[in-house]
Scaffold this motif. Structure first.
Motif, PDB file in Angstrom:
ATOM      1  N   ALA A 253      71.808  48.259 -24.617  1.00 36.33           N
ATOM      2  CA  ALA A 253      71.927  47.108 -23.699  1.00 36.33           C
ATOM      3  C   ALA A 253      72.596  45.860 -24.285  1.00 36.33           C
ATOM      4  CB  ALA A 253      70.778  47.126 -22.655  1.00 36.33           C
ATOM      5  N   LEU A 254      71.890  45.408 -25.326  1.00 36.80           N
ATOM      6  CA  LEU A 254      72.088  44.041 -25.984  1.00 36.80           C
ATOM      7  C   LEU A 254      73.556  44.362 -26.599  1.00 36.80           C
ATOM      8  CD1 LEU A 254      71.378  41.333 -27.149  1.00 36.80           C
ATOM      9  CD2 LEU A 254      70.084  42.443 -28.953  1.00 36.80           C
TER      10      LEU A 254
ATOM     11  N   VAL B  84      76.713  37.820 -14.886  1.00 33.10           N
ATOM     12  CA  VAL B  84      75.438  38.024 -13.990  1.00 33.10           C
ATOM     13  C   VAL B  84      74.992  39.496 -14.127  1.00 33.10           C
ATOM     14  CG1 VAL B  84      75.853  35.893 -12.805  1.00 33.10           C
ATOM     15  CG2 VAL B  84      76.338  38.065 -11.982  1.00 33.10           C
ATOM     16  N   THR B  85      73.694  39.594 -13.922  1.00 33.37           N
ATOM     17  CA  THR B  85      73.216  40.988 -14.282  1.00 33.37           C
ATOM     18  C   THR B  85      71.865  41.332 -13.736  1.00 33.37           C
ATOM     19  OG1 THR B  85      73.039  42.903 -15.827  1.00 33.37           O
ATOM     20  CG2 THR B  85      72.181  40.871 -16.246  1.00 33.37           C
ATOM     21  N   ALA B  86      71.866  42.414 -13.052  1.00 36.03           N
ATOM     22  CA  ALA B  86      70.450  42.886 -12.334  1.00 36.03           C
ATOM     23  C   ALA B  86      69.698  43.831 -13.176  1.00 36.03           C
ATOM     24  CB  ALA B  86      70.456  43.061 -10.878  1.00 36.03           C
ATOM     25  N   ASP B  87      70.678  44.239 -14.300  1.00 31.66           N
ATOM     26  CA  ASP B  87      69.935  45.432 -14.876  1.00 31.66           C
ATOM     27  C   ASP B  87      68.713  45.160 -15.891  1.00 31.66           C
ATOM     28  OD1 ASP B  87      69.892  46.843 -17.797  1.00 31.66           O
ATOM     29  OD2 ASP B  87      71.250  48.047 -16.348  1.00 31.66           O
ATOM     30  N   PRO B  88      67.775  46.003 -15.399  1.00 39.51           N
ATOM     31  CA  PRO B  88      66.497  45.719 -15.948  1.00 39.51           C
ATOM     32  C   PRO B  88      66.257  45.924 -17.430  1.00 39.51           C
ATOM     33  CG  PRO B  88      66.687  47.553 -14.362  1.00 39.51           C
ATOM     34  CD  PRO B  88      67.706  47.204 -14.521  1.00 39.51           C
ATOM     35  N   LEU B  89      67.120  46.520 -18.157  1.00 40.08           N
ATOM     36  CA  LEU B  89      67.109  46.355 -19.513  1.00 40.08           C
ATOM     37  C   LEU B  89      67.661  45.166 -20.108  1.00 40.08           C
ATOM     38  CD1 LEU B  89      68.800  49.965 -20.635  1.00 40.08           C
ATOM     39  CD2 LEU B  89      66.365  49.291 -20.941  1.00 40.08           C
ATOM     40  N   LEU B  90      68.598  44.656 -19.363  1.00 43.02           N
ATOM     41  CA  LEU B  90      69.155  43.348 -20.010  1.00 43.02           C
ATOM     42  C   LEU B  90      68.235  42.092 -19.453  1.00 43.02           C
ATOM     43  CD1 LEU B  90      72.903  43.636 -19.317  1.00 43.02           C
ATOM     44  CD2 LEU B  90      71.780  43.410 -21.352  1.00 43.02           C
ATOM     45  N   LEU B  91      67.577  42.244 -18.351  1.00 39.25           N
ATOM     46  CA  LEU B  91      66.553  41.272 -17.862  1.00 39.25           C
ATOM     47  C   LEU B  91      65.245  41.217 -18.793  1.00 39.25           C
ATOM     48  CD1 LEU B  91      67.055  41.519 -14.028  1.00 39.25           C
ATOM     49  CD2 LEU B  91      68.128  39.988 -15.656  1.00 39.25           C
ATOM     50  N   SER B  92      65.017  42.169 -19.601  1.00 41.30           N
ATOM     51  CA  SER B  92      63.916  42.222 -20.326  1.00 41.30           C
ATOM     52  C   SER B  92      64.040  41.705 -21.716  1.00 41.30           C
ATOM     53  CB  SER B  92      63.615  43.737 -20.679  1.00 41.30           C
ATOM     54  OG  SER B  92      64.401  44.317 -21.706  1.00 41.30           O
ATOM     55  N   LEU B  93      65.331  40.960 -21.849  1.00 40.24           N
ATOM     56  CA  LEU B  93      65.732  40.204 -23.089  1.00 40.24           C
ATOM     57  C   LEU B  93      65.187  38.688 -23.074  1.00 40.24           C
ATOM     58  CD1 LEU B  93      69.432  41.108 -23.448  1.00 40.24           C
ATOM     59  CD2 LEU B  93      67.430  42.057 -24.986  1.00 40.24           C
ATOM     60  N   PRO B  94      64.444  38.255 -24.201  1.00 35.18           N
ATOM     61  CA  PRO B  94      64.001  36.958 -24.077  1.00 35.18           C
ATOM     62  C   PRO B  94      65.083  36.114 -23.624  1.00 35.18           C
ATOM     63  CG  PRO B  94      63.549  38.006 -26.184  1.00 35.18           C
ATOM     64  CD  PRO B  94      64.397  39.024 -25.411  1.00 35.18           C
ATOM     65  N   GLY B  95      64.726  35.251 -22.722  1.00 39.16           N
ATOM     66  CA  GLY B  95      65.633  34.404 -21.995  1.00 39.16           C
ATOM     67  C   GLY B  95      66.294  34.750 -20.664  1.00 39.16           C
ATOM     68  N   LEU B  96      66.345  36.033 -20.535  1.00 39.94           N
ATOM     69  CA  LEU B  96      66.701  36.632 -19.236  1.00 39.94           C
ATOM     70  C   LEU B  96      65.595  37.141 -18.410  1.00 39.94           C
ATOM     71  CD1 LEU B  96      70.056  38.465 -20.071  1.00 39.94           C
ATOM     72  CD2 LEU B  96      69.716  36.302 -19.261  1.00 39.94           C
ATOM     73  N   ASP B  97      64.260  36.834 -18.791  1.00 39.23           N
ATOM     74  CA  ASP B  97      63.356  37.394 -18.469  1.00 39.23           C
ATOM     75  C   ASP B  97      62.207  36.662 -17.353  1.00 39.23           C
ATOM     76  OD1 ASP B  97      62.472  35.855 -20.402  1.00 39.23           O
ATOM     77  OD2 ASP B  97      61.129  37.134 -21.291  1.00 39.23           O
TER      78      ASP B  97
ATOM     79  N   PHE C  21      82.985  35.347 -22.433  1.00 43.33           N
ATOM     80  CA  PHE C  21      82.135  34.707 -21.407  1.00 43.33           C
ATOM     81  C   PHE C  21      81.200  33.813 -22.169  1.00 43.33           C
ATOM     82  CE2 PHE C  21      83.397  38.388 -18.771  1.00 43.33           C
ATOM     83  CZ  PHE C  21      83.568  37.747 -17.630  1.00 43.33           C
ATOM     84  N   GLU C  22      80.840  32.754 -21.631  1.00 44.69           N
ATOM     85  CA  GLU C  22      80.115  31.600 -22.366  1.00 44.69           C
ATOM     86  C   GLU C  22      78.534  31.856 -22.028  1.00 44.69           C
ATOM     87  OE1 GLU C  22      80.849  29.274 -24.404  1.00 44.69           O
ATOM     88  OE2 GLU C  22      83.091  30.250 -24.505  1.00 44.69           O
ATOM     89  N   ARG C  23      78.301  32.527 -20.801  1.00 46.51           N
ATOM     90  CA  ARG C  23      76.778  32.625 -20.466  1.00 46.51           C
ATOM     91  C   ARG C  23      76.606  33.904 -19.639  1.00 46.51           C
ATOM     92  NH1 ARG C  23      72.287  29.828 -18.649  1.00 46.51           N
ATOM     93  NH2 ARG C  23      71.864  29.993 -16.468  1.00 46.51           N
ATOM     94  N   VAL C  24      75.281  34.288 -19.856  1.00 48.73           N
ATOM     95  CA  VAL C  24      74.775  35.490 -18.952  1.00 48.73           C
ATOM     96  C   VAL C  24      73.584  34.727 -18.300  1.00 48.73           C
ATOM     97  CG1 VAL C  24      73.252  36.694 -20.895  1.00 48.73           C
ATOM     98  CG2 VAL C  24      73.953  37.962 -18.981  1.00 48.73           C
ATOM     99  N   ALA C  25      73.378  35.345 -17.038  1.00 50.25           N
ATOM    100  CA  ALA C  25      72.316  35.021 -16.229  1.00 50.25           C
ATOM    101  C   ALA C  25      71.793  36.128 -15.371  1.00 50.25           C
ATOM    102  CB  ALA C  25      72.504  33.836 -15.290  1.00 50.25           C
ATOM    103  N   PRO C  26      70.426  36.261 -14.616  1.00 50.22           N
ATOM    104  CA  PRO C  26      70.270  37.153 -13.978  1.00 50.22           C
ATOM    105  C   PRO C  26      71.149  36.888 -12.405  1.00 50.22           C
ATOM    106  CG  PRO C  26      68.419  36.072 -14.823  1.00 50.22           C
ATOM    107  CD  PRO C  26      69.326  35.273 -15.468  1.00 50.22           C
ATOM    108  N   ALA C  27      71.236  37.970 -12.102  1.00 48.48           N
ATOM    109  CA  ALA C  27      72.163  37.962 -10.634  1.00 48.48           C
ATOM    110  C   ALA C  27      71.251  37.304  -9.618  1.00 48.48           C
ATOM    111  CB  ALA C  27      72.618  39.243 -10.354  1.00 48.48           C
ATOM    112  N   PRO C  28      71.844  36.558  -8.908  1.00 43.89           N
ATOM    113  CA  PRO C  28      71.034  35.995  -7.665  1.00 43.89           C
ATOM    114  C   PRO C  28      70.618  37.006  -7.079  1.00 43.89           C
ATOM    115  CG  PRO C  28      73.189  35.095  -7.780  1.00 43.89           C
ATOM    116  CD  PRO C  28      73.054  36.209  -8.751  1.00 43.89           C
ATOM    117  N   SER C  29      69.133  37.048  -6.218  1.00 39.13           N
ATOM    118  CA  SER C  29      68.379  38.047  -5.423  1.00 39.13           C
ATOM    119  C   SER C  29      69.000  37.816  -3.901  1.00 39.13           C
ATOM    120  CB  SER C  29      66.997  38.139  -5.548  1.00 39.13           C
ATOM    121  OG  SER C  29      66.484  37.066  -6.482  1.00 39.13           O
TER     122      SER C  29
END
Length: 155
Positions: free
Chosen positions: A134-135, A80-93, A147-155
């Motif tokens: 970042a990618l 899980v990540t809260a990193d803005p660079l990673l969260l800008s990727l399609p599928g995490l946005d 790791f099988e999956r990446v997702a946004p960290a819960p807020s």
């Protein structure tokens, strides 16, 4: 009868820092890798898009850091990540988003296509050396640690 409850898959938070990448595992273990998105962008990925040689060198740097850290494979589980660079990727946005390891590999494929001069639609992958770094870090952590999956960290 034995214990029928299944262990939950491993989970770790991925934090990108300027000169380091930190993995915070749910069981309390912390691993710091001496490679960060900003550092890779400044010292290795000098072009946007990066050249093929720059991608190879960045991957080598990340793999060396993972090897030196001696992080055991988790073979499953989620980052899980809260990193803005990673969260800008399609599928995490977007809320509730997530990417399987194959999806991250597909994003890397788009970055590699750009490196070889093939056009990739901007909405398919954001531009920028920092996003590329970042990618690459995400891809290598998922690939080498299992790791099988990446997702946004819960807020």
């Amino acid at each position: 009868m034995g214990n029928t409850s299944r262990m939950s898959p491993p989970r770790a938070q991925l934090e990108l820092q300027a000169q380091a990448t930190v993995l915070l595992f749910d069981e309390g273990r912390t691993v710091a890798l001496p490679v960060g998105a900003q550092g890779l962008a400044e010292t290795v990925l000098r072009h946007d898009p990066p050249t093929s040689l720059e991608l190879e060198r960045a991957i080598d740097d990340i793999e060396d850091a993972l090897s030196a850290a001696r992080v055991a494979r988790v073979d499953g589980g989620e980052l899980v990540t809260a990193d803005p660079l990673l969260l800008s990727l399609p599928g995490l946005d977007r809320p509730g988003a997530g990417l399987a390891r194959d999806d991250v590999e597909a994003l890397f494929g788009r970055l590699a296509s750009r490196a070889h001069g093939m056009p990739v639609v901007g909405t398919d992958l954001p531009h920028g050396r920092d996003v590329a770094a970042a990618l690459l870090i995400l891809r290598e952590c998922m690939h080498h640690l299992g790791f099988e999956r990446v997702a946004p960290a819960p807020s």
